[in-house]
Motif scaffolding. Structure first.
Motif, PDB file in Angstrom:
ATOM      1  N   GLU A   1      -7.105  -4.058 -10.368  1.00  0.00           N
ATOM      2  CA  GLU A   1      -6.241  -2.879 -10.313  1.00  0.00           C
ATOM      3  C   GLU A   1      -4.961  -3.133 -11.123  1.00  0.00           C
TER       4      GLU A   1
ATOM      5  N   GLY B   1      -2.811  -9.414  -4.589  1.00  0.00           N
ATOM      6  CA  GLY B   1      -3.951 -10.266  -4.930  1.00  0.00           C
ATOM      7  C   GLY B   1      -3.761 -11.719  -4.548  1.00  0.00           C
TER       8      GLY B   1
ATOM      9  N   GLU C   1       0.826  -1.208   0.000  1.00  0.00           N
ATOM     10  CA  GLU C   1       0.000   0.000   0.000  1.00  0.00           C
ATOM     11  C   GLU C   1       0.864   1.264   0.000  1.00  0.00           C
TER      12      GLU C   1
ATOM     13  N   TYR D   1       0.260  -4.789  -7.114  1.00  0.00           N
ATOM     14  CA  TYR D   1      -1.147  -5.183  -6.922  1.00  0.00           C
ATOM     15  C   TYR D   1      -1.323  -6.686  -7.174  1.00  0.00           C
TER      16      TYR D   1
ATOM     17  N   THR E   1      -4.941 -11.844  -0.590  1.00  0.00           N
ATOM     18  CA  THR E   1      -6.207 -11.285  -0.125  1.00  0.00           C
ATOM     19  C   THR E   1      -7.246 -11.441  -1.225  1.00  0.00           C
ATOM     20  N   LYS E   2      -8.509 -11.404  -0.837  1.00  0.00           N
ATOM     21  CA  LYS E   2      -9.587 -11.559  -1.810  1.00  0.00           C
ATOM     22  C   LYS E   2     -10.034 -10.226  -2.405  1.00  0.00           C
ATOM     23  N   ALA E   3      -9.426  -9.132  -1.981  1.00  0.00           N
ATOM     24  CA  ALA E   3      -9.788  -7.816  -2.516  1.00  0.00           C
ATOM     25  C   ALA E   3      -9.490  -7.759  -4.010  1.00  0.00           C
ATOM     26  N   GLY E   4     -10.050  -6.764  -4.704  1.00  0.00           N
ATOM     27  CA  GLY E   4      -9.952  -6.706  -6.165  1.00  0.00           C
ATOM     28  C   GLY E   4      -8.632  -6.170  -6.683  1.00  0.00           C
ATOM     29  N   TYR E   5      -7.537  -6.735  -6.197  1.00  0.00           N
ATOM     30  CA  TYR E   5      -6.228  -6.235  -6.608  1.00  0.00           C
ATOM     31  C   TYR E   5      -5.874  -6.634  -8.035  1.00  0.00           C
TER      32      TYR E   5
END
Length: 476
Positions: free
Chosen positions: A357, A347, A316, A343, A350-354
């Motif tokens: 990105e 990914g 980050e 990014y 983590t399950k975030a939308g990296y």
């Protein structure tokens, strides 16, 4: 003013020693020149305010901001009077020359002539019409070239050598000469490259920036004793000049070379407090966080998952500073694919939308004008993203092939060749008749130039493929 007088004025202007006759920009664009002078170059010593104001005036004039340019020259004049009262006339010659050129380009020829006459009046005292051989003028040209150039440090060195012929123990000129020498890799091999810097420190012990340059030179020797001396010099410089941006940035280079990322970031953040919008500081901080991410990735999967929060935080921070750099300057090669790769790493943990990105930033870089090597780096990074994160081998192969087709030798191209060869061999280990793998090997052989051994291998593979085809016909 008559045409003959105007021609005479133009001839006089070309004889002046100033930024308009020194060809500081060279083949670069004005954007590149301004970026180097105001942002990239770490040499920002406050004692050379008049030099910086003269360069700023030159840039502003080239931008069409003539009123702002004239205001810079006015400030430079005032500083010279304050700091060099005894030499104000000689040290003002460059500024007056810049005044004359700007007024000439504005069509205010009488004002231009006024400043040409001021220069002429001072030079007449030395029996010269419009320029004099003065160590102060040579020094001013040397400083201007140190600030403005990346490949012409030899010329800056010559300027300071001329100045030192008249004033061999002058601390200012010795410091400039030492800085110029430190930037020249082809500096005479028979002489210790630290000698000029040590001499400059003896004559000017309060110049902390020179100490950090000496520390960097000593660091390259890779000797324990010189390494310890370098460490002491950096610590001393930071103690004596804790808010000097050139000292902070040079010290950061010293710690970065040691892979001491936390200490590097610490010094860069101090510099950032003084220059909050400097894109190169943001880029360097972002790059340090990226190095920490890569370092953590080398520890093993178990350790990474245990340190997952730290990893994501570093990603980050890296992306935040790289974004800041990209928004303030367009001169960073591969910066979008660097963010995309970060990014992509995020990914994985983590399950975030990296991944979305990452894809966005990769495509942003694909849309840019890139050098051949930058294109290769982009194809390599995007191919890795498709291969390892998106699990799409076909797209990875396509981009690795596109990268190696760019006929420029580089470490990126070599890596893609190796990856394509491994992919082909892995496929053939599972299926000796994999036509795509065979085509891939043929592509690589053609690319590298086929040897007799390669021809034999190709014939053997073709024979296996032929036998496999016959056996399929028998079955069918």
């Amino acid at each position: 003013m008559s045409e003959a007088t105007e021609n005479s004025l133009e001839s006089s202007l070309r004889q002046l020693k100033c930024h308009f006759t020194w060809d500081l920009i060279g083949e670069r664009s004005l954007d590149e020149f301004e970026d180097r002078v105001l942002h990239k170059d770490e040499f920002q010593n406050s004692e050379f305010k008049a030099t910086m104001l003269n360069i700023s005036a030159y840039i502003k004039h080239r931008r069409g901001q003539n009123e702002a340019a004239l205001q810079c020259l006015k400030q430079a004049e005032e500083i010279i009077k304050q700091e060099h009262a005894g030499q104000a006339k000689i040290r003002s010659l460059v500024t007056w020359g810049n005044y004359a050129w700007i007024y000439y380009h504005l069509g205010q020829l009488e004002d231009a002539q006024t400043y040409v006459d001021k220069v002429k009046q001072v030079c007449a005292e030395f029996s010269s019409p419009y320029r004099i051989e003065s160590p102060e003028l040579d020094g001013e040209e040397g400083w201007a070239r140190l600030k403005s150039t990346i490949k012409r440090n030899e010329r800056a060195k010559v300027c300071f050598e001329k100045a030192l012929e008249k004033k061999p123990k002058n601390p200012e000129f010795t410091s400039g000469w030492a800085i110029a020498c430190s930037r020249l890799d082809h500096w005479p091999p028979s002489q210790d490259p630290t000698d000029p810097l040590r001499k400059a420190i003896r004559l000017n012990p309060d110049n902390q920036y020179i100490k950090t340059l000496l520390a960097l030179k000593l660091q390259r020797v890779k000797d324990k004793d010189t390494g310890d001396e370098g460490e002491r010099l950096v610590e001393e410089a930071l103690k004596e000049a804790p808010h000097a941006t050139d000292v902070l940035r040079s010290a950061a280079r010293f710690y970065r070379n040691k892979c001491a990322w936390d200490e590097t970031i610490k010094q860069l953040r101090k510099a950032l407090e003084i220059m909050p919008h400097n894109p190169y500081l943001h880029y360097q901080i972002g790059s340090c966080y990226r190095s920490q991410v890569l370092q953590l990735l080398e520890t093993g999967e178990k350790e990474i998952y245990e340190e997952r929060e730290k990893l994501l935080k570093q990603i980050e921070l890296a992306v935040r500073h790289l974004k800041e750099a990209s928004e303030n300057s367009g001169n960073f090669s591969c910066i979008y694919s660097t963010m995309a790769s970060l990014y992509a790493i995020a990914g994985q943990y983590t399950k975030a939308g990296y991944y979305e990105e990452a894809e966005c930033y990769f495509q942003k870089e694909f849309s840019q004008e890139l050098t051949p090597v930058a294109k290769q780096a982009l194809h390599l990074r995007y191919g890795n993203f498709q291969l390892y994160q998106m699990k799409c081998a076909d797209k990875a192969i396509h981009h690795f092939m596109e990268g190696v087709k760019i006929n420029v030798e580089s470490k990126e191209r070599a890596k893609m060749k190796v990856k394509l060869q491994k992919i082909a061999k892995n496929r053939l280990s599972r299926n000796e008749a994999d036509s795509e793998a065979l085509d891939l090997l043929a592509f690589l052989r053609e690319l590298n130039g086929e040897t007799q051994e390669d021809k034999d291998l190709k014939r053997d593979l073709a024979s296996k493929l032929h036998c496999f085809s016959i056996s399929r016909l028998d079955v069918e």
